[in-house]
Design a protein around this motif. Structure first.
Motif, PDB file in Angstrom:
ATOM      1  N   PRO A   1      44.447  39.952  51.261  1.00 46.35           N
ATOM      2  CA  PRO A   1      45.485  40.708  51.957  1.00 46.35           C
ATOM      3  C   PRO A   1      46.371  41.507  51.012  1.00 46.35           C
ATOM      4  CG  PRO A   1      45.534  38.382  52.591  1.00 46.35           C
ATOM      5  CD  PRO A   1      44.507  38.530  51.532  1.00 46.35           C
ATOM      6  N   ALA A   2      46.476  41.081  49.778  1.00 44.67           N
ATOM      7  CA  ALA A   2      47.276  41.813  48.793  1.00 44.67           C
ATOM      8  C   ALA A   2      46.730  43.221  48.576  1.00 44.67           C
ATOM      9  CB  ALA A   2      47.325  41.051  47.477  1.00 44.67           C
ATOM     10  N   GLN A   3      45.449  43.425  48.860  1.00 46.99           N
ATOM     11  CA  GLN A   3      44.847  44.749  48.722  1.00 46.99           C
ATOM     12  C   GLN A   3      45.466  45.760  49.687  1.00 46.99           C
ATOM     13  OE1 GLN A   3      42.352  45.779  46.497  1.00 46.99           O
ATOM     14  NE2 GLN A   3      42.843  43.832  45.533  1.00 46.99           N
ATOM     15  N   LEU A   4      46.112  45.253  50.729  1.00 51.24           N
ATOM     16  CA  LEU A   4      46.728  46.140  51.715  1.00 51.24           C
ATOM     17  C   LEU A   4      48.201  46.404  51.427  1.00 51.24           C
ATOM     18  CD1 LEU A   4      45.090  44.651  54.928  1.00 51.24           C
ATOM     19  CD2 LEU A   4      44.419  46.706  53.678  1.00 51.24           C
ATOM     20  N   SER A   5      48.672  46.001  50.271  1.00 48.53           N
ATOM     21  CA  SER A   5      50.087  46.181  49.941  1.00 48.53           C
ATOM     22  C   SER A   5      50.504  47.649  49.949  1.00 48.53           C
ATOM     23  CB  SER A   5      50.413  45.531  48.597  1.00 48.53           C
ATOM     24  OG  SER A   5      49.692  46.153  47.554  1.00 48.53           O
ATOM     25  N   SER A   6      49.575  48.543  49.662  1.00 47.64           N
ATOM     26  CA  SER A   6      49.907  49.974  49.674  1.00 47.64           C
ATOM     27  C   SER A   6      50.154  50.488  51.092  1.00 47.64           C
ATOM     28  CB  SER A   6      48.788  50.784  49.008  1.00 47.64           C
ATOM     29  OG  SER A   6      47.575  50.606  49.697  1.00 47.64           O
ATOM     30  N   CYS A   7      49.881  49.665  52.096  1.00 48.34           N
ATOM     31  CA  CYS A   7      50.063  50.069  53.493  1.00 48.34           C
ATOM     32  C   CYS A   7      51.354  49.534  54.106  1.00 48.34           C
ATOM     33  CB  CYS A   7      48.885  49.581  54.333  1.00 48.34           C
ATOM     34  SG  CYS A   7      47.300  50.263  53.840  1.00 48.34           S
ATOM     35  N   VAL A   8      52.050  48.673  53.396  1.00 50.59           N
ATOM     36  CA  VAL A   8      53.227  48.021  53.975  1.00 50.59           C
ATOM     37  C   VAL A   8      54.262  49.031  54.450  1.00 50.59           C
ATOM     38  CG1 VAL A   8      55.169  46.479  53.506  1.00 50.59           C
ATOM     39  CG2 VAL A   8      52.875  45.854  52.755  1.00 50.59           C
ATOM     40  N   SER A   9      54.578  50.022  53.637  1.00 50.19           N
ATOM     41  CA  SER A   9      55.606  50.988  54.053  1.00 50.19           C
ATOM     42  C   SER A   9      55.154  51.778  55.282  1.00 50.19           C
ATOM     43  CB  SER A   9      55.978  51.924  52.908  1.00 50.19           C
ATOM     44  OG  SER A   9      54.884  52.715  52.533  1.00 50.19           O
ATOM     45  N   ALA A  10      53.892  52.099  55.374  1.00 51.11           N
ATOM     46  CA  ALA A  10      53.391  52.831  56.536  1.00 51.11           C
ATOM     47  C   ALA A  10      53.404  51.951  57.791  1.00 51.11           C
ATOM     48  CB  ALA A  10      51.982  53.343  56.275  1.00 51.11           C
ATOM     49  N   ILE A  11      53.155  50.664  57.620  1.00 48.37           N
ATOM     50  CA  ILE A  11      53.126  49.754  58.763  1.00 48.37           C
ATOM     51  C   ILE A  11      54.541  49.402  59.224  1.00 48.37           C
ATOM     52  CG2 ILE A  11      52.501  47.402  59.501  1.00 48.37           C
ATOM     53  CD1 ILE A  11      49.986  47.690  57.713  1.00 48.37           C
ATOM     54  N   THR A  12      55.466  49.276  58.292  1.00 52.73           N
ATOM     55  CA  THR A  12      56.818  48.837  58.659  1.00 52.73           C
ATOM     56  C   THR A  12      57.773  49.993  58.956  1.00 52.73           C
ATOM     57  OG1 THR A  12      57.456  48.713  56.315  1.00 52.73           O
ATOM     58  CG2 THR A  12      56.627  46.693  57.353  1.00 52.73           C
ATOM     59  N   SER A  13      57.341  51.217  58.752  1.00 51.49           N
ATOM     60  CA  SER A  13      58.187  52.369  59.064  1.00 51.49           C
ATOM     61  C   SER A  13      57.312  53.465  59.667  1.00 51.49           C
ATOM     62  CB  SER A  13      58.875  52.872  57.796  1.00 51.49           C
ATOM     63  OG  SER A  13      57.934  53.449  56.920  1.00 51.49           O
TER      64      SER A  13
END
Length: 93
Positions: free
Chosen positions: A30-42
């Motif tokens: 799941p750490a591989q998706l860390s670059s998506c956190v800002s897109a998912i949370t905003s």
């Protein structure tokens, strides 16, 4: 005539052999998706890196959805929008 047909068949076989897709095992992280956190949370559009990671981790998404800690982040309208924007259909698990 038979010789030319054999040459064409041989060339076709060689071309098809080169087109075979190499299937590599994906390491679910799941750490591989860390670059998506800002897109998912905003409402930030996903980056190219985010999209490539979603595509790479696609076989793992159902596994992530079954994890209660990850499900809160992944099973959201924004996550579905990010997946759609990246051209990766949200999985039906």
């Amino acid at each position: 005539m038979k010789t030319s047909l054999m040459v064409v068949c041989t060339l076709l076989a060689l071309l098809l052999a080169e087109e075979q897709v190499k299937v590599e095992a994906v390491t679910c992280s799941p750490a591989q998706l860390s670059s998506c956190v800002s897109a998912i949370t905003s409402s930030t559009p996903p980056s190219k890196l985010c999209c490539s990671k979603i595509k790479e981790q696609k076989p793992c998404l159902c596994q992530y959805l079954k994890n209660p800690n990850l499900q809160k982040l992944i099973n959201t309208p924004n996550a579905r929008k990010v997946a759609s924007t990246c051209g990766t259909p949200f999985p039906k698990c």
